[in-house]
Design a protein around this motif. Structure first.
Motif, PDB file in Angstrom:
ATOM      1  N   ASP A   1       9.158  10.147  11.263  1.00  0.00           N
ATOM      2  CA  ASP A   1       8.657  10.312   9.901  1.00  0.00           C
ATOM      3  C   ASP A   1       9.680   9.699   8.953  1.00  0.00           C
TER       4      ASP A   1
ATOM      5  N   ASP B   1       4.226  12.678   4.260  1.00  0.00           N
ATOM      6  CA  ASP B   1       4.783  12.085   5.481  1.00  0.00           C
ATOM      7  C   ASP B   1       4.430  10.608   5.507  1.00  0.00           C
TER       8      ASP B   1
ATOM      9  N   PRO C   1       4.539   8.151   8.877  1.00  0.00           N
ATOM     10  CA  PRO C   1       4.996   7.859  10.244  1.00  0.00           C
ATOM     11  C   PRO C   1       5.158   6.364  10.492  1.00  0.00           C
TER      12      PRO C   1
END
Length: 736
Positions: free
Chosen positions: A560, A590, A592
């Motif tokens: 992340d 977040d 990723p």
């Protein structure tokens, strides 16, 4: 009267008459049509003159004979099909080459037993050979009777005269065929020439236009007078002026002049232009009678170009010798090449490395006076993109003879607006590697020409060597400067902590033995700070070397990126607060990506430390993380003084320290941004400087596609990776 000739005592029944000379069949005197009608009439006259009931005229065709004409031909005799010459009376005449006179076929030993004449009831026969102009026998003229008879001298003379008439007919046919043969031979010969040939009769009618000129001029022989066909000729003077009737070499030759070396510009049916040198001469009989005139067109386009290219090569050589960079030489080089070709538009593209791979960068363009505007060229092209990108990718010249076509690099609108018809892209190489691409555009249709490419290749070779030499010189200068800066900066960074360490060690050694530990603690703390500074410098140098050489492993794994950025901000926040610099963040929940957590954290920390170092007290730093379609964008913006414009190209150059750093004696070796840039590149990303009204804004762009992120990094070409960063000009701070 012709004599019957020798009379053999016996004849072998198996004898096959040998045809002497060329068969009339070869003269296209086949049965049917006007030739057969003439032969029938001649046979009738022969029969009447010889007082014979029947007459036949045969022609030889190899080992066969064919009936050409006859009078009262016996029933059952083949009229159209050839028959074997063997065992026939006609074959005997052809075989022996003399007239054959027989008063009674049944009692004449010369007549084979299998002769068709015996079967058909022919009793008396008189045949005379028909000869061609060369004296060779090509047929037989004969009269026949169904009863035995004695042939009178006058009757035989009539048959002989008929044979002579047939010979005259053959001669006439030979003459016509000879004329036709000569015409075909001459036409084939003229059509095989690349040189153009144009001829007229005495009245100026075009009677000969060979293949070369038919293709170039798009005209055919005509019975029209000169005032009608002259306006249709696509010819002009080299200056573009049209020819008048008294200037055309062919018509001047009709007036008795001998014309040499008149230059013509010919516009081909496809729209191209070729340069010709034209000679013309009158054609006259020995008595001076004018038959016509002939003009010969010699294509001198390539020779003329070669002569002009010698001057072009000199101009290009001078331009390169008087220029320090490709950018300086480009305008003169393009003008020289395009001007020599007479093509109105040209561009030069240079291959340059970027963090994501090599691209073509647009360097300069040439536009002929009067051309309405420029082509909309992008700043950069990828391999295979556009005309220049196609030539770069293929490493060979690329022609487009119809600009504006579906596969053309230009739109129909652009082609029509600028009047461009043909495009050529020429790769410029050195050492087997393409360094640049030159694109050229013509306002006429030009077919692909190896000779033209060969001429341009010589100039491209000069330009390629120039680019290679300049790059080598620039790299040498960069290496020398880098070495000097390295020795100076690293020497300074080493000397300062070593001096501190040595000084305090000396003080400790000279201190009273009774000195307490508390009294020497400040000195040992200073020694520790110096050693920590040395350690960080050595670690930075080693880290940079390993990253640059690819020895440092990038441990990619899903992570992340928001957590990485937040952790880096927390790590540097104490240092920012100590300088009274505030840090604000705008982070998504977040984000990723795939990457090396430690290395990415190191990259963000280097950017933040750099911003803290060059932001004055009371300033602020804004950290923003966003996600695009395929990329994660991290921006670090500060409110510092910005970077002077002349220092911006060196922002990511290792060991570089700007004026502010020097004046304010800011510690550091100039490696922070170099390390950060290499880490971004090893993750298939890049760090760029964005436009900003105040301070500096740095943007990190990383791919979020796990597949792309797990691919091996691109090979580095040219200068070190940290020096290949794409820099967008904008006000900015200096990053040390």
């Amino acid at each position: 009267m012709a004599k019957p000739g020798r009379k053999p005592s016996s004849v072998d029944a198996s004898i096959t008459p040998a045809v002497r000379g060329e068969a009339l069949a070869g003269l296209k005197m086949h049965p049917g049509g006007p030739v057969q009608t003439t032969a029938n009439r001649l046979a009738a006259l022969t029969a009447r003159a010889a007082s014979a009931p029947s007459a036949m005229i045969h022609v030889a065709d190899g080992g066969w004979i064919r009936l050409m004409g006859g009078r009262a031909v016996p029933r059952g005799y083949p009229r159209s099909e050839p028959i074997p010459a063997s065992h026939t009376l006609f074959g005997l005449v052809i075989h022996y080459g003399f007239p054959l006179v027989i008063e009674d076929v049944r009692n004449d030993a010369r007549v084979p037993a299998e002769a068709p004449a015996r079967v058909m009831g022919i009793r008396a026969y008189a045949g005379f050979p028909i000869r061609d102009p060369h004296g060779e026998i090509v047929g037989v003229c004969a009269v026949m009777d169904m009863h035995p008879r004695h042939w009178e001298a006058g009757e035989l003379a009539a048959v002989d005269d008929a044979a002579q008439a047939c010979t005259a007919l053959v001669g006439q046919r030979y003459a016509r065929q000879e004329v036709e043969t000569q015409r075909i031979f001459l036409g084939t010969l003229l059509d095989s020439l690349d040189t153009g040939v144009l001829a007229s009769d005495a009245k100026g009618h075009l009677v000969v236009v060979n293949r070369s000129l038919r293709n170039r001029l798009g005209i055919e022989p005509t019975d029209d007078p000169p005032e009608q066909w002259l306006p249709t000729l696509p010819i002009a003077h080299p200056d573009g002026q049209a020819f008048t009737a008294d200037q055309v070499p062919l018509l001047r030759a009709l007036q008795g002049q001998h014309v040499h070396g008149v230059e013509h510009v010919v516009t081909t049916p496809e729209g191209g232009r070729r340069l010709y040198s034209v000679n013309a001469h009158p054609m006259t009989r020995p008595d001076g009678t004018r038959l016509g005139a002939v003009s010969v067109f010699h294509d001198i386009t390539d020779r003329h170009r070669a002569e002009r290219f010698r001057g072009c090569e000199l101009a290009v050589t001078l331009a390169l010798n008087e220029s320090q960079t490709v950018e300086q030489a480009a305008p003169r080089v393009l003008a020289a090449v395009a001007g020599t070709l007479g093509w109105p538009y040209a561009e030069l593209w240079l291959v340059e490395p970027t963090p994501s791979g090599e691209v073509l960068r647009h360097i300069d363009r040439y536009r002929a006076p009067g051309l309405p505007g420029d082509l909309a060229a992008p700043a950069r092209l990828a391999p295979g993109e556009g005309l220049a990108g196609a030539a770069w990718q293929r490493a060979e010249p690329v022609w487009h003879t119809v600009v504006g076509a579906p596969d053309s690099p230009l739109s129909v609108e652009a082609a029509d607006r600028l009047g461009l018809r043909t495009a050529l892209a020429l790769p410029i190489s050195s050492g087997g590697r393409t360094l640049a691409v030159m694109t050229l555009f013509a306002d006429q249709v030009e077919d692909p020409q190896d000779a033209l490419v060969a001429l341009l290749s010589g100039i491209a070779a000069h330009l390629g060597q120039f680019i290679e030499r300049r790059r080598a010189e620039e790299l040498q200068h960069a290496l020398t400067a880098s070495k000097d800066e390295y020795l100076h900066l690293v020497g300074h960074e080493l000397r300062t902590p070593l001096t501190v360490i040595a000084a305090y060690i000396e003080l400790i050694e000279e201190a009273d033995p009774a000195t307490t530990l508390a009294e020497v603690a400040p000195m040992t703390a200073a020694i520790r700070r110096g050693s920590d500074r040395l350690r960080r410098l050595v670690e930075s140098l080693l880290d940079l070397s390993e990253l640059d050489s690819g020895q440092a492993e990038i441990k990619r794994a899903p992570l992340d990126f928001v957590g990485v950025v937040a952790a880096a901000v927390d790590q540097v926040r104490p240092a920012a607060e100590a300088r009274r610099v505030s840090i604000s963040t705008s982070l998504p929940a977040d984000l990723p990506i795939t990457g090396d957590r430690d290395r990415l954290g190191q990259m963000v920390t280097e950017l933040l430390n750099n911003a803290i170092t060059f932001t004055p007290e009371g300033g602020r730093i804004e950290v923003r993380l966003t996600r695009g379609e395929d990329w994660a964008d991290l921006t670090v913006a500060d409110t510092g003084a910005g970077i002077p414009e002349d220092e911006r190209p060196h922002v990511f150059q290792r060991f570089y320290r700007g004026q502010i750093t020097t004046e304010q004696a800011i510690a550091g070796a100039g490696l922070g941004l170099s390390v950060a840039q290499i880490i971004a590149q090893r993750h298939h990303g890049e760090i760029t400087q964005l436009p900003s009204t105040t301070g500096t804004t740095m943007r990190v762009r990383l791919p979020v596609d796990p597949v792309a992120a797990t691919q091996p990094p691109p090979a580095q070409v040219g200068p070190p990776a940290a020096e290949r960063a794409q820099i967008v000009a904008a006000p900015a701070d200096f990053e040390g």
